[in-house]
Design an enzyme around this catalytic site. Structure first.
Site, PDB file in Angstrom:
ATOM      1  N   HIS A  56      92.850  62.459  75.222  1.00  0.00           N
ATOM      2  CA  HIS A  56      91.088  62.500  74.854  1.00  0.00           C
ATOM      3  C   HIS A  56      90.498  62.645  75.913  1.00  0.00           C
ATOM      4  O   HIS A  56      90.092  61.323  76.675  1.00  0.00           O
ATOM      5  CB  HIS A  56      91.278  61.109  74.323  1.00  0.00           C
ATOM      6  CG  HIS A  56      89.703  60.942  73.069  1.00  0.00           C
ATOM      7  ND1 HIS A  56      89.920  60.531  72.421  1.00  0.00           N
ATOM      8  CD2 HIS A  56      88.811  61.268  73.402  1.00  0.00           C
ATOM      9  CE1 HIS A  56      87.795  60.287  72.052  1.00  0.00           C
ATOM     10  NE2 HIS A  56      87.289  61.413  72.409  1.00  0.00           N
ATOM     11  N   HIS A  58      87.268  64.571  77.631  1.00  0.00           N
ATOM     12  CA  HIS A  58      86.227  65.391  77.485  1.00  0.00           C
ATOM     13  C   HIS A  58      85.749  66.551  78.830  1.00  0.00           C
ATOM     14  O   HIS A  58      85.958  65.801  79.940  1.00  0.00           O
ATOM     15  CB  HIS A  58      85.047  64.483  76.642  1.00  0.00           C
ATOM     16  CG  HIS A  58      84.489  64.152  76.001  1.00  0.00           C
ATOM     17  ND1 HIS A  58      84.792  65.068  74.656  1.00  0.00           N
ATOM     18  CD2 HIS A  58      85.014  63.046  75.295  1.00  0.00           C
ATOM     19  CE1 HIS A  58      84.761  64.512  73.654  1.00  0.00           C
ATOM     20  NE2 HIS A  58      85.080  63.087  73.776  1.00  0.00           N
ATOM     21  N   LEU A  59      85.881  67.494  78.754  1.00  0.00           N
ATOM     22  CA  LEU A  59      85.683  68.570  80.136  1.00  0.00           C
ATOM     23  C   LEU A  59      84.739  69.289  80.129  1.00  0.00           C
ATOM     24  O   LEU A  59      83.926  70.113  81.325  1.00  0.00           O
ATOM     25  CB  LEU A  59      87.078  69.065  80.185  1.00  0.00           C
ATOM     26  CG  LEU A  59      88.157  68.576  80.580  1.00  0.00           C
ATOM     27  CD1 LEU A  59      89.512  69.980  80.424  1.00  0.00           C
ATOM     28  CD2 LEU A  59      88.424  67.992  81.214  1.00  0.00           C
ATOM     29  N   ASN A  90      84.267  69.952  71.616  1.00  0.00           N
ATOM     30  CA  ASN A  90      82.594  68.960  71.488  1.00  0.00           C
ATOM     31  C   ASN A  90      81.979  69.959  72.533  1.00  0.00           C
ATOM     32  O   ASN A  90      81.252  69.204  73.044  1.00  0.00           O
ATOM     33  CB  ASN A  90      82.133  68.032  71.246  1.00  0.00           C
ATOM     34  CG  ASN A  90      82.000  66.925  72.471  1.00  0.00           C
ATOM     35  OD1 ASN A  90      82.799  66.764  73.066  1.00  0.00           O
ATOM     36  ND2 ASN A  90      81.428  65.725  72.171  1.00  0.00           N
ATOM     37  N   ASP A 150      85.665  65.138  67.292  1.00  0.00           N
ATOM     38  CA  ASP A 150      85.708  63.557  67.777  1.00  0.00           C
ATOM     39  C   ASP A 150      83.946  63.994  68.288  1.00  0.00           C
ATOM     40  O   ASP A 150      83.733  65.361  69.147  1.00  0.00           O
ATOM     41  CB  ASP A 150      86.373  63.813  68.799  1.00  0.00           C
ATOM     42  CG  ASP A 150      85.664  62.239  69.964  1.00  0.00           C
ATOM     43  OD1 ASP A 150      85.813  61.376  69.229  1.00  0.00           O
ATOM     44  OD2 ASP A 150      85.538  62.635  70.894  1.00  0.00           O
ATOM     45  N   HIS A 230      89.628  56.445  69.804  1.00  0.00           N
ATOM     46  CA  HIS A 230      89.402  54.878  70.170  1.00  0.00           C
ATOM     47  C   HIS A 230      88.905  53.726  69.574  1.00  0.00           C
ATOM     48  O   HIS A 230      88.175  53.479  68.993  1.00  0.00           O
ATOM     49  CB  HIS A 230      87.975  55.251  71.064  1.00  0.00           C
ATOM     50  CG  HIS A 230      87.361  56.322  69.739  1.00  0.00           C
ATOM     51  ND1 HIS A 230      86.638  56.593  68.608  1.00  0.00           N
ATOM     52  CD2 HIS A 230      87.058  57.654  70.664  1.00  0.00           C
ATOM     53  CE1 HIS A 230      86.926  57.585  68.428  1.00  0.00           C
ATOM     54  NE2 HIS A 230      85.933  57.985  69.505  1.00  0.00           N
ATOM     55  N   ASN A 276      80.755  55.325  72.599  1.00  0.00           N
ATOM     56  CA  ASN A 276      80.702  55.342  71.186  1.00  0.00           C
ATOM     57  C   ASN A 276      82.044  55.597  71.140  1.00  0.00           C
ATOM     58  O   ASN A 276      82.913  56.809  71.857  1.00  0.00           O
ATOM     59  CB  ASN A 276      79.583  56.594  70.562  1.00  0.00           C
ATOM     60  CG  ASN A 276      79.707  56.132  68.808  1.00  0.00           C
ATOM     61  OD1 ASN A 276      79.853  55.687  68.494  1.00  0.00           O
ATOM     62  ND2 ASN A 276      79.347  57.763  68.159  1.00  0.00           N
ATOM     63  N   ASP A 303      89.373  58.505  76.815  1.00  0.00           N
ATOM     64  CA  ASP A 303      87.738  59.901  76.587  1.00  0.00           C
ATOM     65  C   ASP A 303      87.198  59.522  77.748  1.00  0.00           C
ATOM     66  O   ASP A 303      85.689  59.209  76.844  1.00  0.00           O
ATOM     67  CB  ASP A 303      87.113  58.201  74.996  1.00  0.00           C
ATOM     68  CG  ASP A 303      86.668  58.689  74.223  1.00  0.00           C
ATOM     69  OD1 ASP A 303      85.514  60.132  74.846  1.00  0.00           O
ATOM     70  OD2 ASP A 303      84.966  57.957  73.717  1.00  0.00           O
ATOM     71  N   HIS A 307      78.336  62.523  82.404  1.00  0.00           N
ATOM     72  CA  HIS A 307      77.532  63.099  81.692  1.00  0.00           C
ATOM     73  C   HIS A 307      76.620  62.520  83.089  1.00  0.00           C
ATOM     74  O   HIS A 307      76.712  62.306  84.339  1.00  0.00           O
ATOM     75  CB  HIS A 307      76.553  61.677  80.528  1.00  0.00           C
ATOM     76  CG  HIS A 307      77.564  61.331  79.066  1.00  0.00           C
ATOM     77  ND1 HIS A 307      77.058  62.811  78.663  1.00  0.00           N
ATOM     78  CD2 HIS A 307      77.725  60.753  78.951  1.00  0.00           C
ATOM     79  CE1 HIS A 307      77.714  62.507  77.477  1.00  0.00           C
ATOM     80  NE2 HIS A 307      78.010  61.236  77.699  1.00  0.00           N
TER      81      HIS A 307
END
Lengths: 428, 317
Positions: A56, A58-59, A90, A150, A230, A276, A303, A307
């Site tokens: 899990h 996020h790239l 996403n 996700d 998660h 989240n 996860d 940002h």
């Protein structure tokens, strides 16, 4: 290709021995190994683990290259001891076609810091309305096996049922972000004593648990495979435990931050703690740790959610959800699970490498440290301590909730198919 | 007193009583022909409003001006959908202009905390209402109004009625009134009481008629009709029937009991016109007291250690 002779490493924390990495595989394991021309790595006092696998991550690429790229994200992964990550869908555009997943997969190969396995979206545009071309993604060069919306929940029970059924054709798994959307509209933090006081809209545990219960039942009904992303509440752990007791094919993950941090941090109104699903209570943290120890929770997944600064340096309600995870995951697991005596290093290898590789159907990752196996491994100094510095992260973003915190352990080296991606704690 | 006023919960009983007694002194100014003091001459106070609120802004503006401070009104209306960057940039701008105090109203709960703690600004921050969190000066003016009618609040029973869930006024009052020794009862349909309210130390009730005869003060909260669209209650009519204060219910109050409302009222929803305009109603007085209480807060936060009404030149050095 460089041959590495790793001296005196402790596989799974056991007795010291030598490992010879040659031609991409572990060529030999044993005491007093010698090899002509090999680069010697002194691993005295270091634990050898199979390369970690994150289910899990996020790239952010394509679309949010200001937050992270495949290159920077996989650097962070390698520094965290990972040899494989699953890149969540996403992105912008959403990874809902063979074209996008192949692009991400190729970017990962070009970067070369760790293997990137794209996750395919379950529904077109993550909109939850119609199935994406799951088969095309499965048959693509990226060989997708994990599908997830996700960031959003596949909340429509019919779509979820169809997705679970459809992926049976290619041994896929649906990784569900369990969040009943109507119960969590504009939700900001765990719904509890504190949300009421702070005037922040609550995200009740039931919104997660109700979806997990429903999905477990659907999975059993159609005889498919479900992975729960998660897991954050004690109730969710109970439901997964119950589903497993029935023999249903359900796996679950916990994130490092949910193993350590609690909702009380929201009282600072510092959105670095906004994530989240949200940080929950101390009782939930205890239940997650117990569930991870007894195997109810199969894996730890980061996860990792980068940002840019401006999305966190603002009011809580305006801030983005998510926190960095790759470069601190192993330390948090040591701190919360190993140093507390809940699990040993063999279980760490299972929860952070073997099990996630099995769930993702990865043939060459999560393999045991044994002769003839792919030389994917990490060397870890569990005796070290470090103070987390956000500015030192390899990730493009800085949103770590652990900044300033002293954590145990340090990844010293990572090898991907016998090639060093990290040496001396730095990118090789 | 702390440097900021972010939450009514930050006030000790001594702090709160100091504010109320200072406000009482300053209140007497309202009856003088010249209403102005030099106490904050040369100081700059910024009213930073990210959400419309004419009455609170005017009240703070009047308070600052009566203390001879320079007032800058900064209306930066943004929706909850817009990025929060503007708060930071605005804070940096105000910092550069040398604001001594920033009075902030914001749609996001906790925004005043961010302003005070994120290192964006060195000014004193006064929370003039943040999201569904708090509105401490409203609670102070409510407490002040109660003390004028009920004297000491120790053991007094205060009923706060209505949409507690979305009310920053209720949160701040629950904290402050307990600090001052009052017994607070929150009255609302179960859907409009916050999760975890049982840990607030207050009583709660779903039955207004049972609470009214014992109350020394009844504070009605604004209830938006739109809440019925999210099923917090079935209809405005049913809400009014069960939780509205009308003449019949007013008849069950004790002789001395006062009726309050933070405004703006929705007449016919939570309160009927005859109650709002009755002898018991102190709603207009709340507004007058608001200026005095805000004067006291500004005066005390901006370093007024001298008695507020000393008018000699040395006092504002």
């Amino acid at each position: 290709m460089t041959t590495y002779l790793i001296k005196n490493a402790q596989p799974y924390g056991a007795e010291p021995t030598d490992l010879l990495l040659q031609n991409g595989v572990i060529a030999a394991i044993g005491e007093n190994l010698e090899a002509q021309g090999a680069e010697v790595v002194d691993a005295t006092g270091l634990i050898a683990l199979p390369g970690l696998v994150d289910l899990h991550t996020h790239l952010r690429e394509p679309g949010r290259e200001d937050a992270e790229t495949v290159d920077t994200g996989t650097q962070a992964a390698a520094l965290g001891g990972f040899t494989a990550v699953h890149a969540m869908a996403n992105t912008d555009p959403v990874a809902d076609t063979a074209g996008v997943v192949e692009q991400v997969w190729r970017l990962g190969r070009e970067a070369g810091h760790c293997d990137v396995f794209p996750v395919g979206a379950v529904t077109v545009g993550l909109a939850g309305e119609r199935l994406a071309e799951l088969g095309a993604m499965a048959d693509s060069a990226a060989r997708v096996r994990v599908f997830s919306d996700d960031g959003k929940c596949v909340s429509d029970p019919v779509i979820m049922r169809r997705a679970l059924e459809y992926v049976k054709a290619f041994d896929g798994v649906i990784a569900q972000h369990a969040q009943e959307p109507l119960l969590t509209e504009d939700a900001q933090m765990n719904e509890g004593e504190l949300s009421g006081r702070l005037g922040l809209r609550g995200w009740p545990a039931v919104a997660e648990e109700a979806i997990i219960a429903r999905d477990c039942l659907l999975t059993a009904h159609v005889g498919s495979r479900l992975h729960v992303c998660h897991v954050s509440t004690a109730g969710s752990v109970e439901i997964v435990r119950w589903a497993k007791s029935k023999g249903w094919n359900v796996t679950a993950e916990a994130c490092p931050h949910h193993l350590l941090l609690t909702d009380e941090l929201a009282a600072t109104y510092d959105p670095i703690y906004k994530v989240n699903p949200p940080l929950r209570t101390a009782a939930d943290v205890e239940a997650l740790r117990a569930g991870l120890a007894d195997g109810t929770i199969d894996i730890v997944a980061t996860d990792h959610a980068p940002h840019p600064h401006e999305d966190k340096d603002c009011e809580w309600q305006a801030a983005a959800f998510g926190m960095l995870g790759l470069e601190t995951a192993l330390s948090i697991v040591q701190h919360t699970m190993v140093d507390t005596g809940l699990i040993g290093w063999a279980e760490v290898a299972e929860r952070l490498s073997s099990a996630p590789a099995r769930i993702g159907r990865l043939a060459d990752h999560g393999r045991p440290l044994a002769e003839g196996e792919p030389a994917n491994l990490t060397l870890y100094d569990a005796a070290a301590t470090r103070t987390v510095e956000a500015s030192e992260m390899a990730s493009l973003s800085r949103n770590t909730p652990y900044a300033g915190m002293e954590l145990p352990g340090r990844v010293v080296a990572t090898f991907l198919r016998g090639k060093a991606t990290v040496l001396d704690g730095k990118l090789a | 007193m702390k440097k900021h006023l972010l939450s009514a919960g930050d006030l000790t009983r001594d702090d709160a009583e100091l504010i109320l007694s200072t406000a009482a002194e300053l209140r007497s100014l309202a009856d003088r022909p010249i209403k102005k003091l030099p106490a904050l001459r040369g100081r700059t106070i910024v009213n930073l409003f990210f959400e419309d609120s004419t009455r609170t802004r005017i009240s703070f503006e009047a308070a600052a001006k009566r203390l001879s401070a320079d007032v800058i009104n900064f209306s930066a209306k943004g929706s909850s959908l817009s990025k929060g960057e503007s708060l930071k940039d605005t804070a940096l701008t105000l910092e550069a202009m040398g604001a001594d105090a920033v009075v902030v109203r914001h749609w996001a709960s906790g925004a005043p905390h961010n302003l005070a703690n994120a290192g964006w600004s060195r000014s004193s921050v006064i929370n003039a209402g943040d999201g569904t969190h708090e509105h401490p000066t409203q609670a102070l003016l409510d407490a002040f109004t109660m003390t004028r009618h009920l004297s000491n609040l120790d053991g007094r029973r205060i009923a706060i009625v209505g949409d507690v869930l979305h009310s920053r006024v209720a949160r701040s009052n629950a904290l402050l009134l307990q600090t001052l020794g009052a017994e607070v009862t929150l009255v609302a349909p179960p859907t409009l009481l916050p999760y975890g309210v049982e840990t607030w130390g207050v009583q709660t009730s779903y039955d207004l008629d049972a609470v009214l005869p014992k109350a020394d003060a009844v504070m009605m909260l604004r209830v938006q009709r739109e809440r019925m669209n999210a099923s917090f209650f079935p209809s405005a009519r049913e809400y009014s029937r069960r939780y509205g204060l009308d003449a019949r219910r007013m008849g069950s109050l004790q002789e001395h009991t006062i009726v309050m409302h933070p405004g703006p009222m929705i007449r016919g929803m939570e309160i009927t016109a005859d109650v709002a305009d009755s002898e018991r109603s102190v709603i207009v007085e709340q507004v007058t007291n608001g200026v005095a209480v805000r004067m006291a807060v500004l005066y005390l936060l901006l370093g007024g250690s001298e008695p507020a009404l000393t008018t000699s030149e040395e006092s504002d050095a």
